[in-house]
Design a protein around this motif. Structure first.
Motif, mmCIF file in Angstrom:
data_model
loop_
_atom_site.group_PDB
_atom_site.id
_atom_site.type_symbol
_atom_site.label_atom_id
_atom_site.label_comp_id
_atom_site.label_asym_id
_atom_site.label_seq_id
_atom_site.Cartn_x
_atom_site.Cartn_y
_atom_site.Cartn_z
ATOM 1 N N LYS A 56 -27.853 1.353 11.694
ATOM 2 C CA LYS A 56 -28.366 0.554 10.585
ATOM 3 C C LYS A 56 -27.190 -0.091 9.856
ATOM 4 N N PRO A 57 -27.377 -1.273 9.245
ATOM 5 C CA PRO A 57 -26.277 -1.946 8.550
ATOM 6 C C PRO A 57 -25.676 -1.106 7.423
ATOM 7 N N GLU A 58 -26.523 -0.351 6.710
ATOM 8 C CA GLU A 58 -26.060 0.435 5.570
ATOM 9 C C GLU A 58 -25.789 1.876 5.996
ATOM 10 N N PRO A 59 -24.565 2.364 5.846
ATOM 11 C CA PRO A 59 -24.240 3.732 6.268
ATOM 12 C C PRO A 59 -24.776 4.777 5.290
ATOM 13 N N THR A 60 -24.949 5.998 5.795
ATOM 14 C CA THR A 60 -25.366 7.102 4.941
ATOM 15 C C THR A 60 -24.281 8.177 4.829
ATOM 16 N N ALA A 61 -23.285 8.136 5.719
ATOM 17 C CA ALA A 61 -22.223 9.144 5.723
ATOM 18 C C ALA A 61 -20.859 8.467 5.763
ATOM 19 N N SER A 62 -19.853 9.169 5.243
ATOM 20 C CA SER A 62 -18.524 8.574 5.140
ATOM 21 C C SER A 62 -17.435 9.634 5.266
ATOM 22 N N VAL A 63 -16.222 9.153 5.479
ATOM 23 C CA VAL A 63 -15.044 10.015 5.557
ATOM 24 C C VAL A 63 -13.952 9.340 4.742
ATOM 25 N N LEU A 64 -13.200 10.118 3.960
ATOM 26 C CA LEU A 64 -12.136 9.486 3.179
ATOM 27 C C LEU A 64 -10.815 10.208 3.333
ATOM 28 N N ASP A 65 -9.738 9.438 3.159
ATOM 29 C CA ASP A 65 -8.384 9.972 3.312
ATOM 30 C C ASP A 65 -7.421 9.046 2.595
ATOM 31 N N THR A 66 -6.170 9.489 2.460
ATOM 32 C CA THR A 66 -5.135 8.685 1.816
ATOM 33 C C THR A 66 -3.913 8.606 2.724
ATOM 34 N N GLN A 67 -3.081 7.621 2.442
ATOM 35 C CA GLN A 67 -1.835 7.433 3.177
ATOM 36 C C GLN A 67 -0.786 6.926 2.191
ATOM 37 N N SER A 68 0.320 7.640 2.058
ATOM 38 C CA SER A 68 1.413 7.205 1.187
ATOM 39 C C SER A 68 2.400 6.390 2.010
ATOM 40 N N VAL A 69 2.796 5.221 1.482
ATOM 41 C CA VAL A 69 3.703 4.326 2.207
ATOM 42 C C VAL A 69 4.853 3.898 1.297
ATOM 43 N N LYS A 70 5.982 3.609 1.904
ATOM 44 C CA LYS A 70 7.125 3.115 1.156
ATOM 45 C C LYS A 70 6.879 1.672 0.749
ATOM 46 N N THR A 71 7.570 1.245 -0.308
ATOM 47 C CA THR A 71 7.407 -0.107 -0.821
ATOM 48 C C THR A 71 8.687 -0.906 -0.627
ATOM 49 N N SER A 72 8.569 -2.235 -0.737
ATOM 50 C CA SER A 72 9.745 -3.106 -0.661
ATOM 51 C C SER A 72 10.351 -3.262 -2.052
ATOM 52 N N THR A 73 11.475 -3.937 -2.124
ATOM 53 C CA THR A 73 12.233 -4.015 -3.381
ATOM 54 C C THR A 73 11.554 -4.877 -4.434
ATOM 55 N N ASN A 74 10.603 -5.731 -4.044
ATOM 56 C CA ASN A 74 9.957 -6.610 -5.026
ATOM 57 C C ASN A 74 8.783 -5.953 -5.739
ATOM 58 N N VAL A 75 8.395 -4.747 -5.321
ATOM 59 C CA VAL A 75 7.249 -4.079 -5.932
ATOM 60 C C VAL A 75 7.654 -3.496 -7.286
ATOM 61 N N PRO A 76 6.927 -3.812 -8.363
ATOM 62 C CA PRO A 76 7.295 -3.316 -9.694
ATOM 63 C C PRO A 76 7.327 -1.788 -9.745
ATOM 64 N N LEU A 77 8.320 -1.253 -10.415
ATOM 65 C CA LEU A 77 8.449 0.199 -10.527
ATOM 66 C C LEU A 77 7.239 0.820 -11.214
ATOM 67 N N THR A 78 6.615 0.055 -12.095
ATOM 68 C CA THR A 78 5.462 0.584 -12.840
ATOM 69 C C THR A 78 4.255 0.845 -11.948
ATOM 70 N N SER A 79 4.222 0.232 -10.757
ATOM 71 C CA SER A 79 3.079 0.443 -9.861
ATOM 72 C C SER A 79 3.437 1.349 -8.688
ATOM 73 N N GLN A 80 4.601 2.016 -8.792
ATOM 74 C CA GLN A 80 5.018 2.945 -7.750
ATOM 75 C C GLN A 80 5.030 4.373 -8.315
ATOM 76 N N GLY A 81 5.283 5.314 -7.430
ATOM 77 C CA GLY A 81 5.393 6.700 -7.842
ATOM 78 C C GLY A 81 5.867 7.527 -6.668
ATOM 79 N N THR A 82 5.988 8.824 -6.881
ATOM 80 C CA THR A 82 6.456 9.721 -5.831
ATOM 81 C C THR A 82 5.358 10.665 -5.398
ATOM 82 N N ASP A 83 5.070 10.656 -4.102
ATOM 83 C CA ASP A 83 4.152 11.638 -3.536
ATOM 84 C C ASP A 83 4.981 12.884 -3.248
ATOM 85 N N ALA A 84 4.864 13.882 -4.120
ATOM 86 C CA ALA A 84 5.709 15.071 -4.006
ATOM 87 C C ALA A 84 5.457 15.830 -2.715
#
Length: 278
Positions: free
Chosen positions: A105-133
């Motif tokens: 069916k076009p509309e799903p009823t089940a889902s799966v979620l996850d995250t991925q931490s990635v490095k940023t380039s030098t132009n990305v503002p420090l305020t929108s970055q952080g450290t995944d400990a």
């Protein structure tokens, strides 16, 4: 499309036919608000091909080949489609078509979620970055929620320091708003009670899937492998790390990669991965 030699990232006629109606409707709505009513001369297919080229190859906008519309023009349309939700709309529409093609069916009823931490380039503002400990990565965190065949239903990009719970709650809110039919979601052990409880408030049964404690090293984990495959399968160089100044642009680049993959899935087409296009 203009008369030029095609690039591997260009849309075929069949894939363009899936995307063109949404962009044409967007342009018509724009024209209705223009004082002169005169349509611009830019070919929307050439613009979308330019965006796919940047997404696929990872180049800065100013390095677009000269046989595309100018980089300023391409970026203007990209920013407008990002801010007005056109990429998200295309992802939604094509996801429904891809699901129907798979006999669902076009509309799903089940889902799966996850995250991925990635490095940023030098132009990305420090305020929108952080450290995944946990992963020892300084940058941003991508959160995606997919259906059970790996199609992306929700996307959010945050500083990498944001907790899995906070990202998970954002994804569940976004997914439930877009797909009210969702009633089930699977997550890994990085997500705690806050996500489970929030899901319950939305009418979503969130189940934590544990690894097999008796197996050492990598092994396929039930349900979770689907979303992990989706994260690993976006072989578009613009996503190799986060190059975007705005987190909304990071989300848009994920949507664009998804649109590219969905259109090929619907039309049974393939294009070379970046590994084969040096």
């Amino acid at each position: 499309m203009s008369q030029r030699k095609p690039y591997p990232s260009d849309l075929s006629d069949a894939r363009w036919a899936l995307i063109e109606p949404t962009l044409t409707a967007w342009r018509k709505a724009r024209l209705d608000r223009r004082p002169t009513g005169q349509p611009p001369k830019v070919d929307l297919r050439d613009v979308f091909d330019a965006i796919l080229y940047a997404n696929r190859t990872g180049i800065p906008w100013k390095y677009l080949p000269h046989d595309f519309p100018g980089h300023g023009t391409a970026y203007f349309y990209y920013a407008a489609w990002r801010d007005e939700g056109i990429f998200a709309q295309l992802n939604y529409d094509l996801t429904g078509l891809a699901r129907v093609k798979e006999g669902r069916k076009p509309e799903p009823t089940a889902s799966v979620l996850d995250t991925q931490s990635v490095k940023t380039s030098t132009n990305v503002p420090l305020t929108s970055q952080g450290t995944d400990a946990a992963k020892k990565i300084v940058g941003r965190k991508r959160g995606i929620l997919t259906d059970t065949i790996g199609l992306i239903l929700a996307v959010t990009v945050t500083a990498a320091s944001l907790s899995e719970n906070a990202v998970g709650i954002r994804l569940l809110d976004q997914a439930k708003q877009t797909y009210p039919t969702i009633t089930k979601s699977w997550v890994d052990t990085g997500f705690k009670n806050a996500v489970v409880e929030h899901g319950a408030q939305l009418g979503i049964d969130v189940e934590v899937v544990n690894r097999n404690p008796g197996v050492r090293g990598f092994h396929v984990v039930k349900r979770r492998w689907v979303v992990e495959r989706s994260l690993g399968g976006m072989l578009h160089r613009r996503l190799a790390r986060d190059y975007e100044t705005l987190s909304t642009s990071s989300e848009a680049m994920i949507h664009i990669a998804s649109i590219d993959n969905l259109a090929k899935r619907i039309t049974d087409e393939t294009t070379p991965t970046w590994r084969g296009t040096y």
